[in-house]
Design a protein around this motif. Structure first.
Motif, PDB file in Angstrom:
ATOM      1  N   GLU A  28      -4.522   4.587   9.494  1.00 20.23           N
ATOM      2  CA  GLU A  28      -4.555   5.994   9.114  1.00 20.23           C
ATOM      3  C   GLU A  28      -3.178   6.595   9.319  1.00 20.23           C
ATOM      4  N   CYS A  29      -2.727   7.344   8.326  1.00 21.25           N
ATOM      5  CA  CYS A  29      -1.410   7.970   8.373  1.00 21.25           C
ATOM      6  C   CYS A  29      -1.529   9.428   7.950  1.00 21.25           C
ATOM      7  N   THR A  30      -0.512  10.186   8.278  1.00 20.92           N
ATOM      8  CA  THR A  30      -0.447  11.591   7.905  1.00 20.92           C
ATOM      9  C   THR A  30       0.643  11.792   6.870  1.00 20.92           C
ATOM     10  N   VAL A  31       0.322  12.545   5.825  1.00 25.30           N
ATOM     11  CA  VAL A  31       1.310  12.952   4.828  1.00 25.30           C
ATOM     12  C   VAL A  31       1.491  14.453   4.977  1.00 25.30           C
ATOM     13  N   ARG A  32       2.750  14.868   5.077  1.00 26.89           N
ATOM     14  CA  ARG A  32       3.052  16.301   5.204  1.00 26.89           C
ATOM     15  C   ARG A  32       4.438  16.578   4.670  1.00 26.89           C
ATOM     16  N   LEU A  33       4.757  17.871   4.591  1.00 26.50           N
ATOM     17  CA  LEU A  33       6.092  18.275   4.168  1.00 26.50           C
ATOM     18  C   LEU A  33       7.115  17.946   5.249  1.00 26.50           C
ATOM     19  N   LEU A  34       8.322  17.631   4.825  1.00 27.64           N
ATOM     20  CA  LEU A  34       9.433  17.408   5.746  1.00 27.64           C
ATOM     21  C   LEU A  34       9.700  18.689   6.524  1.00 27.64           C
ATOM     22  N   GLN A  35       9.944  18.551   7.821  1.00 31.51           N
ATOM     23  CA  GLN A  35      10.211  19.705   8.685  1.00 31.51           C
ATOM     24  C   GLN A  35      11.563  19.536   9.362  1.00 31.51           C
ATOM     25  N   LEU A  42       8.033  14.954   0.865  1.00 29.36           N
ATOM     26  CA  LEU A  42       6.870  14.564   1.661  1.00 29.36           C
ATOM     27  C   LEU A  42       7.251  13.374   2.519  1.00 29.36           C
ATOM     28  N   VAL A  43       6.743  13.356   3.733  1.00 31.08           N
ATOM     29  CA  VAL A  43       6.920  12.192   4.603  1.00 31.08           C
ATOM     30  C   VAL A  43       5.546  11.666   4.984  1.00 31.08           C
ATOM     31  N   MET A  44       5.477  10.354   5.198  1.00 28.79           N
ATOM     32  CA  MET A  44       4.263   9.737   5.713  1.00 28.79           C
ATOM     33  C   MET A  44       4.566   9.247   7.114  1.00 28.79           C
ATOM     34  N   LEU A  45       3.697   9.601   8.042  1.00 28.06           N
ATOM     35  CA  LEU A  45       3.870   9.202   9.432  1.00 28.06           C
ATOM     36  C   LEU A  45       2.719   8.314   9.876  1.00 28.06           C
ATOM     37  N   HIS A  46       3.068   7.255  10.604  1.00 29.57           N
ATOM     38  CA  HIS A  46       2.090   6.437  11.309  1.00 29.57           C
ATOM     39  C   HIS A  46       2.369   6.706  12.778  1.00 29.57           C
ATOM     40  N   GLY A  47       1.506   7.483  13.399  1.00 29.73           N
ATOM     41  CA  GLY A  47       1.804   7.996  14.734  1.00 29.73           C
ATOM     42  C   GLY A  47       2.940   9.003  14.599  1.00 29.73           C
ATOM     43  N   ASP A  48       4.000   8.811  15.377  1.00 26.20           N
ATOM     44  CA  ASP A  48       5.174   9.705  15.293  1.00 26.20           C
ATOM     45  C   ASP A  48       6.288   9.122  14.441  1.00 26.20           C
ATOM     46  N   ARG A  49       6.069   7.987  13.835  1.00 26.72           N
ATOM     47  CA  ARG A  49       7.117   7.273  13.099  1.00 26.72           C
ATOM     48  C   ARG A  49       7.013   7.561  11.601  1.00 26.72           C
TER      49      ARG A  49
END
Length: 193
Positions: free
Chosen positions: A21-28, A74-81
């Motif tokens: 499971e990963c998170t997709v969100r806007l670059l911050q 957009l960035v995809m993160l696995h955990g904090d990476r």
């Protein structure tokens, strides 16, 4: 309207082909150290279309001065990476203002599990809301995984020029231009009658 749509939707959770499971969100702005670490892990040949030389300062500036109405990242993160990055580049005017450009990079340790495909799929959903009618992607010919992912999403090869590109060591690479015609809101309205 594009920025409002993107901000309202994200973050979202996606599942990679291997089940992660990963998170997709806007670059911050606070993503700068993670983004720099991610970009350094991506082979130089794949970063060919990042015009200036990669530096921590450039990445901090990119994150701090994010202008989603021109470059929605957009960035995809696995955990904090950060394991993937995709940007929708838009032109504010001119004769190609209806054509967006997509760039996408995947961390080498996360290849083959649909990171690029999932990120570009998100951009395909956003792009029509930005008034875009077409998307294009410029890649070097060695980016076979990214090219295959774009084909699976409906992109077609519009051009291929052997040896047209030069990397930072002046080595030749094929230039590949892929593109897709988008279904706009107006076309949906006509189709519905």
């Amino acid at each position: 309207m594009c920025v409002d749509f993107a901000v309202a939707k994200y973050p979202v959770t996606v599942r990679l082909r291997d089940g992660k499971e990963c998170t997709v969100r806007l670059l911050q702005s606070e993503d700068a150290p993670r983004l720099y670490e991610f970009l350094r892990a991506v082979p130089e040949e794949e970063r060919l279309f990042i015009k200036p030389r990669l530096s921590a300062r450039l990445v901090r500036q990119w994150c701090r001065q994010a202008r989603p109405e021109e470059n929605l990242t957009l960035v995809m993160l696995h955990g904090d990476r950060i394991i993937g990055e995709a940007t929708l580049h838009q032109r504010p005017g001119g004769w190609k203002r209806h054509i967006g450009k997509v760039t996408v990079l995947t961390h080498p340790e996360y290849r083959g599990v649909d990171v690029a495909k999932l990120l570009v799929k998100e951009l395909l959903e956003i792009a029509p809301h930005c008034g875009l009618e077409r998307l294009e992607a410029e890649l070097n010919g060695e980016r076979t995984v990214a090219i295959r992912a774009l084909y699976q999403l409906g992109f077609e090869q519009w051009a291929r020029i052997p040896g047209y590109l030069r990397d930072m060591r002046f080595q030749p690479h094929d230039y590949v231009l892929l593109g897709i015609k988008l279904v706009t809101d107006e076309e949906y309205a006509v189709a519905l009658g």
